[in-house]
Design an enzyme around this catalytic site. Structure first.
Site, PDB file in Angstrom:
ATOM      1  CB  SER A   1      -0.966  -0.027   1.184  1.00 46.46           C
ATOM      2  OG  SER A   1      -1.865   1.052   1.140  1.00 46.46           O
TER       3      SER A   1
ATOM      4  CG  ASP B   1      -3.289   4.178  -1.510  1.00 48.98           C
ATOM      5  OD1 ASP B   1      -3.746   3.971  -2.653  1.00 48.98           O
ATOM      6  OD2 ASP B   1      -3.502   3.424  -0.549  1.00 48.98           O
TER       7      ASP B   1
ATOM      8  CG  ASP C   1      -2.845  -0.387  -2.571  1.00 43.36           C
ATOM      9  OD1 ASP C   1      -2.901   0.755  -2.087  1.00 43.36           O
ATOM     10  OD2 ASP C   1      -3.457  -1.362  -2.072  1.00 43.36           O
TER      11      ASP C   1
ATOM     12  CG  ASP D   1      -6.487   0.578  -1.638  1.00 48.47           C
ATOM     13  OD1 ASP D   1      -5.719   1.537  -1.422  1.00 48.47           O
ATOM     14  OD2 ASP D   1      -6.563  -0.404  -0.862  1.00 48.47           O
TER      15      ASP D   1
END
Length: 472
Positions: A115, A255, A257, A259
């Site tokens: 992440s 961010d 990743d 999501d």
């Protein structure tokens, strides 16, 4: 340190995440893949099935994903490899392939990602059937125990392997939330933070009618321009500057990743995610009148006020994506928002998506002749503290003390997540204090009807909370 101990260290409440290669490396990765495959078989009457895998842009991601696949195939699972994509791609692909492709049963999926963590980290986000999140209380602890019990080398692969490109169907899915297309021309400035937005934005958004997209930090590199964590204000500075420099109608920052998506208005002000939840509520309630909309308990009072005024059902949730997804699914709600920048959508497997957040914002903004700053302004009505972290070695003792001193005579006291004390009607304020699961920290969020009330509240609270934490 033993292998079993290292495995125990990398499993968190909602995912697997740690520094690479110590303690998290390829040897542990195949064990996690094998353990997840075995866990799925045990919950599928011993039958094998298909697991989707995907990965982010980190240097360790290719080898870690390869090791994960090795473990999954070793236990007999077939693997479909989606390649490099954002985490929300996985939430789309699991139900999509179950409907679109005959002869396969997709039991779950794993995204290799850490992440927003620094580039030295790696990890796995695990999903089950229908893209349901797998957290500590919904299978992750069992997977950890299986991984810790494995001995010897990984068995030879028995399951099949197939790479697959689903960017076309994924784009169609996201664009379904950008409907109708903006009626006026919009300029959007996007910081993709050298993360998965680097692929996502051009593949999905660069051909949208009436939308000009300008991107920054849009190459994959082992040295990021800045940490891909939009919750840290300094990481939002490039987006703020870009909006002002280009005269953009909207700014967005993803961010690592992708999501999560944080938005900036036309004046260069970061939009609070609770204010965005309130702003977007009308759009989604028009699609499903009377629906539940889920919000995290740190959100402004303006969120439940707005949802109720629109005829919807405001539903408060404990913080965390696993909790909000479960509550949204339980209520059949159309939409949900969290202060962390995660937004959740019924027609996206009740899961979060940075891409859909941006699509929905463009759709709503594009139907109005007003700038975003003017549209958001009514929801910025109550002053807030923001989340303040305090070093505290007696977390429960402090929470109990606050309950004794502030809870008496309160409008409401609830312990959904830490303690929330609501004195809105009597004294014009509320606050929540939560303990960190992993560190000696307490997290404070407070809101009041006016600035002077908020100041008085914080003057009373902060000396009791500990020392203000100087980290992020």
């Amino acid at each position: 340190m033993s292998l079993s101990t290292n495995i125990g260290k990398v499993f968190k409440a909602y995912d697997v995440r740690a520094l690479y290669p110590d303690p998290l490396n390829e040897d542990i990765a195949w064990r996690i893949g094998y353990a997840y495959g075995q866990y799925l078989r045990e919950n599928n009457d011993g039958k094998p099935g298909t697991v989707l895998v995907s990965r982010d842009h980190r240097p360790a991601a290719p080898s870690m994903s390869e090791a994960l696949v090795k473990g999954l195939r070793g236990v007999g699972m077939d693997v479909i490899d989606l390649g490099k994509c954002d985490t929300s791609f996985m939430y789309f692909a699991i139900p999509y392939l179950n409907k679109a492709r005959d002869g396969i049963t997709v039991l779950g999926g794993i995204q290799t990602t850490a992440s927003h963590n620094p580039i030295e980290y790696i990890g796995f986000k695990i999903s089950g059937e229908e893209a349901r999140p797998v957290g500590r209380d919904s299978g992750l602890l069992e997977i950890q125990k299986i991984a810790q019990s494995l001995e010897g080398p990984c068995p030879e692969p028995r399951g099949g392997y197939e790479p697959m490109d689903l960017w076309g169907p994924y784009k169609d899915h996201v664009m379904g939330f950008l409907s109708p297309n903006p009626a006026r021309k919009l300029k959007v400035f996007v910081d993709v933070c050298n993360g998965m937005g680097t692929s996502l934005v051009p593949k999905v958004f660069n051909t949208v009618q009436n939308v000009e997209v300008i991107t920054i930090n849009d190459t994959y590199t082992d040295k990021w321009a800045h940490e891909p964590n939009p919750l840290v204000m300094e990481n939002m500075v490039p987006t703020i500057r870009g909006v002002k420099q280009h005269g953009a109608d909207l700014g967005a920052s993803f961010d690592g990743d992708a999501d999560r998506c944080m938005l900036v208005d036309d004046r260069g002000e970061v939009c609070g995610c609770d204010h965005l939840t309130a702003w977007l509520a009308d759009h989604f309630l028009q699609q499903q009148p009377g629906s539940a909309i889920v919000y995290d308990l740190r959100s402004s009072k303006v969120v439940p006020e707005t949802i109720a005024a629109l005829g919807g059902q405001p539903v408060m949730s404990k913080v965390g994506h696993v909790n909000i997804k479960a509550k949204l699914r339980e209520t059949g709600g159309i939409f949900g928002g969290e202060l962390s920048g995660h937004f959740y959508f019924k027609h996206n497997s009740f899961a979060d998506s940075g891409a859909i957040t941006l699509a929905a914002a463009l759709s709503v903004l594009g139907q109005s002749d007003k700038p975003l700053s003017e549209l958001i302004a009514p929801f910025r009505k109550y002053p807030q503290s923001g989340e303040i972290n305090f070093d505290n070695d007696d977390k429960q003792g402090t929470i109990d003390s606050l309950n004794r001193d502030f809870g008496k005579g309160a409008d409401m006291v609830y312990e959904l997540d830490g303690i929330s004390i609501d004195r809105w009607e009597t004294d014009g304020y509320w606050f929540n204090v939560r303990a960190s699961n992993t560190e000696p920290l307490l997290r404070l969020n407070a809101e009041a009807r006016d600035p002077s009330t908020l100041k008085r509240l914080l003057d009373h609270l902060t000396p009791r909370m500990g020392k203000v934490h100087d980290g992020h």
